[in-house]
Scaffold this motif. Sequence first.
Motif: not given
Length: 268
Positions: A189-193, A234-241
């Motif tokens: 689940c990446p944020g805006p990339t 579940t993998v969400i890249p980035g602490l903010q995301n």
Amino acid sequence: MNSDFEIQHRETALITGAASGIGYELMQIFAQNQYNLVLVDRNQQTLSKIADELPNKFGISVKTIVKDLSVPLAAKEIFTEVNQSSIKIDVLVNNAGFGNYGLFNETDLNAELEMMQVNMVSLTHLTKLFLKQMVKQGKGKILNVASTAAFQPGPLMAVYFATKAYIFSFSQAIANELEGTGVTVTVLCPGPTASAFHHRTGMSDSKLVKSKNMMDAQTVAEIGYRGLMANKTTVIPGLQNRILAESVRFIPRDLLTKIVRTTQEVKE
């Protein structure tokens, strides 16, 4: 080609949407880790170039399949072609997907139906077909690419956000069902990339894109690959995301939807 896959006795990863963005970067990572590859995309020119370069660079076998996953029979045709080539898929990466931008009552219906076919239906179809083989052999990995869009409604991209919510829910459910089978499912689940996605969807001037320091596709792919290999669900890249994905549970849905609408609007 078939004998190459048989002789090398290496594991094989099938990646959809392999010609650009996160899919392209995942392809490079799997190649570096000595996986044979089956690459699926509708961009024949790019796939042909990849097929010429990767075998010499990494000493792997590469099979390309040119398919448009918005066509209902595409998933079945991919599965048939792989089986006819006697290739066993060890890792399935459902990365292909696209979005569109605008008020739902003004956007193109055909584009949205095609989006639902690619993002949800073909993903589900491919998963069903290859998963049965993985369970039978007692081993396999599936990586489904969703988005942080999965965690909230998305005004101005209503259908896209809903498709990603489907991928997230579907992936978590079957990951639970598969416990003890030797097969794992990971949802990325990446944020805006940073990629061509925002230009293609027509949202490159939105506040979300203009104001956000976006993660690059290579970093997203590396985090996704590590999560897949670690059998994470579940993998969400980035602490903010990750913080944003968790925090939406505590915000009233009406307010959350208004916040998303504001970030999606065109920046003046």
